[in-house]
Scaffold this active site. Structure first.
Site, PDB file in Angstrom:
ATOM      1  N   ASN A 203       0.840  -1.190   0.000  1.00  0.00           N
ATOM      2  CA  ASN A 203       0.000   0.000   0.000  1.00  0.00           C
ATOM      3  C   ASN A 203       0.880   1.247   0.000  1.00  0.00           C
ATOM      4  O   ASN A 203       1.904   1.298   0.665  1.00  0.00           O
ATOM      5  CB  ASN A 203      -1.009   0.016   1.155  1.00  0.00           C
ATOM      6  CG  ASN A 203      -0.410  -0.236   2.518  1.00  0.00           C
ATOM      7  OD1 ASN A 203       0.632  -0.884   2.630  1.00  0.00           O
ATOM      8  ND2 ASN A 203      -1.050   0.266   3.556  1.00  0.00           N
ATOM      9  N   GLU A 205       0.579   5.365   0.427  1.00  0.00           N
ATOM     10  CA  GLU A 205      -0.328   6.433   0.875  1.00  0.00           C
ATOM     11  C   GLU A 205       0.276   7.810   0.601  1.00  0.00           C
ATOM     12  O   GLU A 205       1.503   7.973   0.606  1.00  0.00           O
ATOM     13  CB  GLU A 205      -0.580   6.287   2.372  1.00  0.00           C
ATOM     14  CG  GLU A 205      -1.305   5.005   2.724  1.00  0.00           C
ATOM     15  CD  GLU A 205      -1.458   4.812   4.230  1.00  0.00           C
ATOM     16  OE1 GLU A 205      -0.876   5.604   5.005  1.00  0.00           O
ATOM     17  OE2 GLU A 205      -2.160   3.863   4.612  1.00  0.00           O
ATOM     18  N   CYS A 214      -4.010   0.568  -2.662  1.00  0.00           N
ATOM     19  CA  CYS A 214      -3.823  -0.638  -1.859  1.00  0.00           C
ATOM     20  C   CYS A 214      -2.759  -1.547  -2.482  1.00  0.00           C
ATOM     21  O   CYS A 214      -2.466  -1.469  -3.682  1.00  0.00           O
ATOM     22  CB  CYS A 214      -5.125  -1.428  -1.797  1.00  0.00           C
ATOM     23  SG  CYS A 214      -6.438  -0.556  -0.956  1.00  0.00           S
ATOM     24  N   GLU A 216      -2.911  -4.675  -3.296  1.00  0.00           N
ATOM     25  CA  GLU A 216      -3.397  -5.520  -4.394  1.00  0.00           C
ATOM     26  C   GLU A 216      -3.298  -4.760  -5.714  1.00  0.00           C
ATOM     27  O   GLU A 216      -2.917  -5.311  -6.754  1.00  0.00           O
ATOM     28  CB  GLU A 216      -4.868  -5.908  -4.173  1.00  0.00           C
ATOM     29  CG  GLU A 216      -5.146  -6.739  -2.933  1.00  0.00           C
ATOM     30  CD  GLU A 216      -5.431  -5.920  -1.687  1.00  0.00           C
ATOM     31  OE1 GLU A 216      -4.794  -4.853  -1.508  1.00  0.00           O
ATOM     32  OE2 GLU A 216      -6.274  -6.336  -0.887  1.00  0.00           O
ATOM     33  N   CYS A 247     -10.317  -4.661   0.424  1.00  0.00           N
ATOM     34  CA  CYS A 247     -11.360  -3.633   0.476  1.00  0.00           C
ATOM     35  C   CYS A 247     -12.263  -3.747  -0.754  1.00  0.00           C
ATOM     36  O   CYS A 247     -11.955  -4.475  -1.709  1.00  0.00           O
ATOM     37  CB  CYS A 247     -10.730  -2.246   0.549  1.00  0.00           C
ATOM     38  SG  CYS A 247     -10.005  -1.701  -1.009  1.00  0.00           S
ATOM     39  N   CYS A 250     -10.611  -2.900  -4.165  1.00  0.00           N
ATOM     40  CA  CYS A 250      -9.750  -3.970  -4.684  1.00  0.00           C
ATOM     41  C   CYS A 250     -10.592  -5.130  -5.207  1.00  0.00           C
ATOM     42  O   CYS A 250     -10.240  -5.752  -6.213  1.00  0.00           O
ATOM     43  CB  CYS A 250      -8.778  -4.447  -3.610  1.00  0.00           C
ATOM     44  SG  CYS A 250      -7.470  -3.251  -3.315  1.00  0.00           S
TER      45      CYS A 250
HETATM   46  N1  THU Z   1      -5.258  -1.576   2.280  1.00  0.00           N
HETATM   47  C1  THU Z   1      -4.692  -2.403   1.354  1.00  0.00           C
HETATM   48  O1  THU Z   1      -3.543  -2.217   0.965  1.00  0.00           O
HETATM   49  N2  THU Z   1      -5.454  -3.408   0.839  1.00  0.00           N
HETATM   50  C2  THU Z   1      -6.742  -3.650   1.197  1.00  0.00           C
HETATM   51  O2  THU Z   1      -7.403  -4.456   0.573  1.00  0.00           O
HETATM   52  C3  THU Z   1      -7.294  -2.972   2.365  1.00  0.00           C
HETATM   53  C4  THU Z   1      -6.614  -1.702   2.760  1.00  0.00           C
HETATM   54  C5  THU Z   1      -4.467  -0.455   2.791  1.00  0.00           C
HETATM   55  C6  THU Z   1      -4.937   0.878   2.299  1.00  0.00           C
HETATM   56  C7  THU Z   1      -4.444   1.813   3.365  1.00  0.00           C
HETATM   57  O3  THU Z   1      -3.126   2.169   3.070  1.00  0.00           O
HETATM   58  C8  THU Z   1      -4.452   0.966   4.620  1.00  0.00           C
HETATM   59  O4  THU Z   1      -4.531  -0.390   4.198  1.00  0.00           O
HETATM   60  C9  THU Z   1      -5.638   1.253   5.540  1.00  0.00           C
HETATM   61  O5  THU Z   1      -6.823   1.274   4.834  1.00  0.00           O
END
Ligand code: THU
Length: 293
Positions: A203, A205, A214, A216, A247, A250
């Protein structure tokens, strides 16, 4: 730019989107637009280029683009203090082709060896998100084998040995260490098993939460940018997620690229759950009228 030439994914609007991000360290990263049937989950060319650069632990410095209407161009230039270099469509395409050829060559000569990973006290030695050769996980490059694996996957037989699952586990734990998550402090790692190799993703940010991506999806960006076009399975782990699960955004993207493949989630206690992507997003929106599945 044609759809196939730089592996962007724009089946809905057919509008090209391409940029190249050059890092302070001197590397270049392809930014390709990846559309989604659901508008907000589309990934812009600049977002794709920047997250790859950051995932490789490099500082974005210059953006090469041909179209000044690229999504959020001004925002990215300002917020990351990029130097903007507008070039002709032809020049950009030539640069992109060269970059992809270079990436392909690197893929072919990749020597990353995760031989230590059968020892649980050692790490995998994975210190970057560069693609991992299939052989490292005991997978074969021969498309025929991969096809039969895909068929087996569809019949929901376990397709990985315990040793392979242990390898994926350790690689996932190490990939998570590369996450860029200053806002959430919630590292997530993914491994996308494709025809060209296993592509790590983390991930990434930004100060603007809505521009983050994310693990994925960053794995998918990396795979598409390298020219991978078949996605057999994806492995995901969130270090602090009691129960790791993708999420909604994704799920949408995965359903568009690998509806009949499997997702393997590694939880905090190192137990696994596995699902077919189509079970994670029942009645997902898609139509032959719009796109190929
Ligand atoms: N996140 C992912 O990388 N994949 C997911 O499927 C769920 C959430 C990350 C996004 C963000 O950087 C952190 O987790 C919190 O939401």
């Amino acid at each position: 730019m044609s759809n196939s030439s730089h592996h962007s994914y724009q089946p809905y609007s057919n509008k090209p989107g391409l940029c190249i991000i050059e890092s302070k360290e001197g590397s270049s990263f392809l930014g390709i637009r990846i559309e989604s049937a659901s508008f907000p989950t589309s990934i812009s060319a600049i977002q794709a280029g920047i997250v790859q650069c950051l995932m490789y632990d490099q500082q974005p410095a210059v953006i090469f683009y041909d179209d000044p209407k690229l999504s959020n161009l001004e925002y990215w230039i300002k917020s990351l203090s990029l130097k903007g270099e507008q070039v002709s469509e032809q020049e950009l395409n030539e640069k992109a082709t060269k970059l992809q050829e270079y990436n392909q060559q690197k893929l072919d000569s990749s020597t990353l060896n995760l031989s230590q990973i059968s020892n649980p006290n050692q790490t995998t030695g994975l210190t970057s998100v560069k693609p991992i050769p299939l052989e490292v996980f005991g997978l074969s490059k021969h498309s025929k084998d991969l096809q039969s694996i895909e068929e087996k996957t569809n019949k929901s037989h376990p397709i990985f040995s315990k040793i392979q699952m242990e390898q994926f586990k350790q690689a996932l734990v190490d990939v998570c260490k590369l996450a860029i998550c200053p806002e959430s402090n919630f590292p997530v790692g993914a491994l996308l098993w494709t025809n060209l190799g296993v592509f790590p993703g983390v991930n990434v940010e930004f100060h603007d939460w809505s521009l983050g991506l994310c693990a994925e999806r960053t794995a998918l960006i990396s795979a598409l940018s390298h020219g991978a076009d078949t996605f057999f399975g994806i492995f995901v782990h969130a270090i602090y997620g009691d129960f790791s699960t993708p999420c909604g955004a994704c799920r949408q993207i995965l359903s568009e690229h690998m509806l009949f493949s499997k997702l393997y989630c590694l939880h905090k206690d190192y137990t696994w759950s596995e699902y077919f992507i189509h079970d994670l997003l029942p009645n997902a929106f898609h139509t032959d009228f719009l796109a190929k599945y």
